[in-house]
Write an enzyme that holds these catalytic residues in place. Structure first.
Site, PDB file in Angstrom:
ATOM      1  N   LYS A 109       0.825  -1.292  -0.055  1.00 50.82           N
ATOM      2  CA  LYS A 109      -0.007   0.012  -0.109  1.00 50.82           C
ATOM      3  C   LYS A 109       0.744   1.334   0.040  1.00 50.82           C
ATOM      4  O   LYS A 109       0.535   2.284  -0.737  1.00 50.82           O
ATOM      5  CB  LYS A 109      -0.928   0.092   1.210  1.00 50.82           C
ATOM      6  CG  LYS A 109      -1.544   1.266   1.675  1.00 50.82           C
ATOM      7  CD  LYS A 109      -2.344   1.355   3.018  1.00 50.82           C
ATOM      8  CE  LYS A 109      -1.780   1.502   4.115  1.00 50.82           C
ATOM      9  NZ  LYS A 109      -1.469   3.058   4.496  1.00 50.82           N
ATOM     10  N   ASN A 110       1.826   1.386   0.802  1.00 52.26           N
ATOM     11  CA  ASN A 110       2.656   2.352   1.023  1.00 52.26           C
ATOM     12  C   ASN A 110       3.599   2.684  -0.048  1.00 52.26           C
ATOM     13  O   ASN A 110       4.307   3.850  -0.012  1.00 52.26           O
ATOM     14  CB  ASN A 110       3.208   2.489   2.364  1.00 52.26           C
ATOM     15  CG  ASN A 110       2.359   2.620   3.585  1.00 52.26           C
ATOM     16  OD1 ASN A 110       1.226   3.084   3.225  1.00 52.26           O
ATOM     17  ND2 ASN A 110       2.523   2.434   4.677  1.00 52.26           N
ATOM     18  N   ARG A 169      -4.520  10.495   4.692  1.00 54.64           N
ATOM     19  CA  ARG A 169      -3.508  11.494   4.849  1.00 54.64           C
ATOM     20  C   ARG A 169      -2.678  11.303   3.508  1.00 54.64           C
ATOM     21  O   ARG A 169      -2.136  12.577   3.058  1.00 54.64           O
ATOM     22  CB  ARG A 169      -2.546  11.316   5.943  1.00 54.64           C
ATOM     23  CG  ARG A 169      -3.445  11.656   7.382  1.00 54.64           C
ATOM     24  CD  ARG A 169      -2.767  11.195   8.382  1.00 54.64           C
ATOM     25  NE  ARG A 169      -1.331  12.183   8.320  1.00 54.64           N
ATOM     26  CZ  ARG A 169      -1.098  13.532   9.056  1.00 54.64           C
ATOM     27  NH1 ARG A 169      -2.415  14.102   9.537  1.00 54.64           N
ATOM     28  NH2 ARG A 169      -0.178  14.079   8.831  1.00 54.64           N
ATOM     29  N   CYS A 210      -4.648  12.751  13.572  1.00 55.02           N
ATOM     30  CA  CYS A 210      -5.342  11.335  13.165  1.00 55.02           C
ATOM     31  C   CYS A 210      -4.945  10.567  14.580  1.00 55.02           C
ATOM     32  O   CYS A 210      -4.652  11.019  15.488  1.00 55.02           O
ATOM     33  CB  CYS A 210      -4.603  10.799  12.026  1.00 55.02           C
ATOM     34  SG  CYS A 210      -3.131  10.088  12.466  1.00 55.02           S
ATOM     35  N   ARG A 258       0.690  14.714  13.739  1.00 56.02           N
ATOM     36  CA  ARG A 258       1.229  14.599  12.371  1.00 56.02           C
ATOM     37  C   ARG A 258       1.303  15.507  11.395  1.00 56.02           C
ATOM     38  O   ARG A 258       0.511  15.901  10.574  1.00 56.02           O
ATOM     39  CB  ARG A 258       0.563  13.357  11.875  1.00 56.02           C
ATOM     40  CG  ARG A 258       0.646  11.985  12.487  1.00 56.02           C
ATOM     41  CD  ARG A 258       0.012  10.857  11.799  1.00 56.02           C
ATOM     42  NE  ARG A 258       0.601  10.492  10.502  1.00 56.02           N
ATOM     43  CZ  ARG A 258       0.209   9.512   9.568  1.00 56.02           C
ATOM     44  NH1 ARG A 258      -0.897   8.886   9.878  1.00 56.02           N
ATOM     45  NH2 ARG A 258       0.963   9.122   8.798  1.00 56.02           N
ATOM     46  N   ASP A 309       4.687   0.269  11.841  1.00 57.93           N
ATOM     47  CA  ASP A 309       3.576  -0.157  11.390  1.00 57.93           C
ATOM     48  C   ASP A 309       3.314  -1.456  12.029  1.00 57.93           C
ATOM     49  O   ASP A 309       2.313  -2.253  11.583  1.00 57.93           O
ATOM     50  CB  ASP A 309       3.652  -0.144   9.809  1.00 57.93           C
ATOM     51  CG  ASP A 309       3.267   1.383   9.631  1.00 57.93           C
ATOM     52  OD1 ASP A 309       2.902   2.165  10.188  1.00 57.93           O
ATOM     53  OD2 ASP A 309       3.453   1.650   8.497  1.00 57.93           O
ATOM     54  N   ARG A 334      -8.681  -0.421   4.658  1.00 66.62           N
ATOM     55  CA  ARG A 334      -7.565   0.655   4.241  1.00 66.62           C
ATOM     56  C   ARG A 334      -6.256   0.032   3.681  1.00 66.62           C
ATOM     57  O   ARG A 334      -5.655   0.604   2.807  1.00 66.62           O
ATOM     58  CB  ARG A 334      -7.393   1.631   5.079  1.00 66.62           C
ATOM     59  CG  ARG A 334      -8.642   2.537   5.380  1.00 66.62           C
ATOM     60  CD  ARG A 334      -8.167   3.661   6.110  1.00 66.62           C
ATOM     61  NE  ARG A 334      -6.732   4.327   5.715  1.00 66.62           N
ATOM     62  CZ  ARG A 334      -5.781   4.574   6.445  1.00 66.62           C
ATOM     63  NH1 ARG A 334      -6.076   4.758   7.887  1.00 66.62           N
ATOM     64  NH2 ARG A 334      -4.551   4.974   6.001  1.00 66.62           N
TER      65      ARG A 334
HETATM   66  N1  EPU Z   1       6.843  14.485  10.874  1.00 72.54           N
HETATM   67  C1  EPU Z   1       6.929  15.849  11.127  1.00 72.54           C
HETATM   68  N2  EPU Z   1       6.901  16.952  10.130  1.00 72.54           N
HETATM   69  C2  EPU Z   1       6.658  16.508   8.873  1.00 72.54           C
HETATM   70  C3  EPU Z   1       6.354  15.025   8.545  1.00 72.54           C
HETATM   71  C4  EPU Z   1       6.730  14.215   9.823  1.00 72.54           C
HETATM   72  O1  EPU Z   1       7.286  16.241  12.384  1.00 72.54           O
HETATM   73  O2  EPU Z   1       6.650  17.268   8.071  1.00 72.54           O
HETATM   74  C5  EPU Z   1       6.991  13.532  11.694  1.00 72.54           C
HETATM   75  C6  EPU Z   1       5.808  12.592  12.189  1.00 72.54           C
HETATM   76  O3  EPU Z   1       4.716  13.127  13.088  1.00 72.54           O
HETATM   77  C7  EPU Z   1       6.491  11.269  12.645  1.00 72.54           C
HETATM   78  C8  EPU Z   1       7.708  11.467  11.945  1.00 72.54           C
HETATM   79  O4  EPU Z   1       8.074  12.532  11.542  1.00 72.54           O
HETATM   80  O5  EPU Z   1       6.591  11.393  14.253  1.00 72.54           O
HETATM   81  C9  EPU Z   1       7.651  10.169  10.843  1.00 72.54           C
HETATM   82  O6  EPU Z   1       6.699  10.400  10.056  1.00 72.54           O
HETATM   83  P1  EPU Z   1       6.649  10.187   8.460  1.00 72.54           P
HETATM   84  O7  EPU Z   1       6.401  11.588   7.696  1.00 72.54           O
HETATM   85  O8  EPU Z   1       7.674   9.300   8.165  1.00 72.54           O
HETATM   86  O9  EPU Z   1       5.167   9.427   8.257  1.00 72.54           O
HETATM   87  P2  EPU Z   1       4.074   9.679   7.245  1.00 72.54           P
HETATM   88  O10 EPU Z   1       4.934   9.703   5.703  1.00 72.54           O
HETATM   89  O11 EPU Z   1       3.153  10.453   7.503  1.00 72.54           O
HETATM   90  C10 EPU Z   1       4.295   6.965   6.385  1.00 72.54           C
HETATM   91  C11 EPU Z   1       3.510   5.848   6.232  1.00 72.54           C
HETATM   92  C12 EPU Z   1       2.808   5.247   7.802  1.00 72.54           C
HETATM   93  C13 EPU Z   1       4.040   4.967   8.606  1.00 72.54           C
HETATM   94  C14 EPU Z   1       5.155   6.105   8.487  1.00 72.54           C
HETATM   95  C15 EPU Z   1       6.257   5.591   9.374  1.00 72.54           C
HETATM   96  C16 EPU Z   1       2.308   6.085   4.128  1.00 72.54           C
HETATM   97  C17 EPU Z   1       1.215   6.373   3.313  1.00 72.54           C
HETATM   98  N3  EPU Z   1       2.315   6.117   5.498  1.00 72.54           N
HETATM   99  O12 EPU Z   1       3.718   8.001   6.981  1.00 72.54           O
HETATM  100  O13 EPU Z   1       2.023   4.241   7.257  1.00 72.54           O
HETATM  101  O14 EPU Z   1       3.536   4.578   9.844  1.00 72.54           O
HETATM  102  O15 EPU Z   1       5.480   6.418   7.145  1.00 72.54           O
HETATM  103  O16 EPU Z   1       6.921   4.846   8.724  1.00 72.54           O
HETATM  104  O17 EPU Z   1       3.269   5.580   3.992  1.00 72.54           O
HETATM  105  C18 EPU Z   1       0.159   2.781   7.900  1.00 72.54           C
HETATM  106  O18 EPU Z   1       0.351   2.139   6.711  1.00 72.54           O
HETATM  107  O19 EPU Z   1      -0.604   2.285   8.631  1.00 72.54           O
HETATM  108  C19 EPU Z   1       0.807   4.051   8.173  1.00 72.54           C
HETATM  109  C20 EPU Z   1       0.580   4.903   9.169  1.00 72.54           C
END
Ligand code: EPU
Length: 419
Positions: free
Chosen positions: A22-23, A92, A116, A121, A304, A396
């Site tokens: 998915k990701n 998101r 969320c 986030r 995850d 999802r």
């Molecule tokens: N963060 C910030 N600022 C930003 C972006 C992120 O402070 O601008 C922080 C977040 O709050 C978090 C950390 O950085 O504490 C890491 O977040 P990241 O940006 O890596 O997460 P994401 O891109 O929002 C993706 C996956 C998530 C997975 C995370 C971590 C997708 C669509 N989502 O989220 O997947 O948990 O990386 O590996 O790829 C899931 O599939 O259930 C899921 C939540």
């Protein structure tokens, strides 16, 4: 809303095919906006999030067809550069269209994702990075409004390693003028897959699979055919389903190389795991040993899989500690697991789990995808019946989960209606 019913206590046995990730599929779908023409993407999981992204691409003007796990996306008539609140609030990952729209059309309007179930986030790193590339960004009535005369390469060093921010900046940089260096870049396998997809489209990226990506912008990218990598989180969830039920399962169409942290932790628990090129064989021990984990960016233990690991530890032979350093509030499953008889004490971003002989079935629900998966694992092990409510979270991210588990011998079914 549908619910999943489970009569627990059956050891899972047999073979299960792992779906595409998915990701990886979601940012790759968004990246098709970077070029005009017809893409074919295979091994795409049939999931609610994939349908939501397809819907968003259609709103933008793309033609999208989805059949037999393959997507055809024609991006030649895109003419609406907006991701509306109604969609972003349900997924998101919609934020992934921000950079491709900006890079190709020099304008984009994307609803700000709110908080969320995992916490606040923010998306500050996405926005700061795009500003460094020359975008003008304003926040208006809950929307990110981005414009640029042109994007120009820059040096961007993330304070935190972020999957989403790395994906967005990478998608902007491939069409920016000159060289971009992304430091402290995420190198989760899904970002590697996105980078490889972009290279197939004609992008020039060095340092793939490392924390430092160097991008030399190109003027033009082309549509391509591509196959999505296997889902390591689905893989890990089925390994733990086998382990917690005392089962013996072979997973096919997966990639053991991208799940080494989980595999080594499972081996510490006493689980027998044999790795093939694209298969994983797993046999549960008589007794699960308690093993502590701390989540970390790749190749560390994935956040995850934190909730599912907690469920496994609920029936281990002793105490273990689980710490989430990525999403410090990702613990909605704790209260629900307690309803099944688990002994868990949470303190800030850690939880101490004391294994019990067994869990007892009960109705449970969750507001998060991976937490729902952890409750299904608990239900598979628990004595008696467990109902997992609000199952749309599971849809999802897990393709045909009850069908796959049924094939492995679980007594599991879906019921329509309810809360
Ligand atoms: N963060 C910030 N600022 C930003 C972006 C992120 O402070 O601008 C922080 C977040 O709050 C978090 C950390 O950085 O504490 C890491 O977040 P990241 O940006 O890596 O997460 P994401 O891109 O929002 C993706 C996956 C998530 C997975 C995370 C971590 C997708 C669509 N989502 O989220 O997947 O948990 O990386 O590996 O790829 C899931 O599939 O259930 C899921 C939540």
């Amino acid at each position: 809303m549908d619910k999943i019913g489970i009569n627990g206590g059956k050891a899972l046995k047999g073979r299960v095919k792992i779906s595409g990730a998915k990701n990886a599929a979601l940012p790759i779908m968004a990246a098709t906006l970077l070029a005009s023409g017809k893409f074919k993407i295979h091994n795409v999981p049939d999931l609610r999030d994939v349908k939501t992204m397809a819907h968003l691409l259609r709103i933008i003007g793309a033609q999208v067809e989805f059949a037999n796990n393959s997507l055809t996306i024609d991006t030649s008539k895109c003419n609406f550069y907006e991701a509306p609140y109604e969609l972003v609030k349900t997924m998101r990952a919609s934020i992934y269209v921000l950079a491709p729209l900006l890079a190709r059309f020099l304008e984009a309007k994307v609803s700000l994702p709110g908080g969320c179930a995992l916490g606040s986030r923010p998306v500050d790193l996405h926005l700061k990075g795009l500003e460094k590339l020359g975008a003008k960004i304003e926040l208006e009535k809950g929307y990110i409004v981005a414009n640029a005369k042109k994007l120009t390469g820059a040096s961007i060093n993330f304070d935190i390693s972020s999957v989403g921010a790395t994906g967005n900046i990478l998608m902007a940089a491939v069409l920016a003028q000159g060289r971009t260096v992304i430091g402290n870049a995420s190198h989760e396998p899904e970002i590697t897959a996105l980078a490889q997809f972009l290279v197939t489209m004609g992008a020039d990226i060095e340092g793939i699979e490392t924390g430092r990506l160097t991008v030399h912008g190109v003027n033009h990218l082309k549509p391509v055919e591509y196959t999505v990598v296997p889902d390591r989180i689905e893989t890990g969830t089925y390994l733990m389903a086998a382990a917690i039920t005392g089962g013996e399962v072979e997973l096919t169409d997966t990639d053991p190389k991208i799940l080494t942290s989980l595999v080594s932790k499972l081996r510490e628990c006493g689980v027998l795991i044999e790795e093939g090129d694209s298969t994983l064989y797993c046999k549960a021990p008589n007794q699960i040993k308690p093993v502590s984990i701390t989540t970390a960016p790749y190749p560390g233990f994935p956040t995850d899989l934190q909730a599912q690991w907690m469920t496994l530890m609920c029936v281990a032979n002793g105490s273990s500690m689980i710490t989430d350093t990525i999403f410090v509030d990702r613990f909605t499953h704790v209260a629900e697991l307690r309803r099944l008889g688990a002994e868990i004490k949470r303190n800030k971003n850690s939880a101490v789990v004391t294994g019990t002989e067994n869990l007892n079935g009960a109705p449970v629900m969750s507001t998060d995808l991976r937490a729902s998966a952890s409750l299904i694992l608990a239900g598979l092990r628990a004595q008696g019946r467990t109902d997992v409510l609000r199952v749309y979270h599971i849809d999802r991210g897990y393709e045909k989960i009850e069908e796959k588990l049924k094939l492995l011998g679980a007594d599991i079914w879906r019921e329509e209606g309810g809360l």
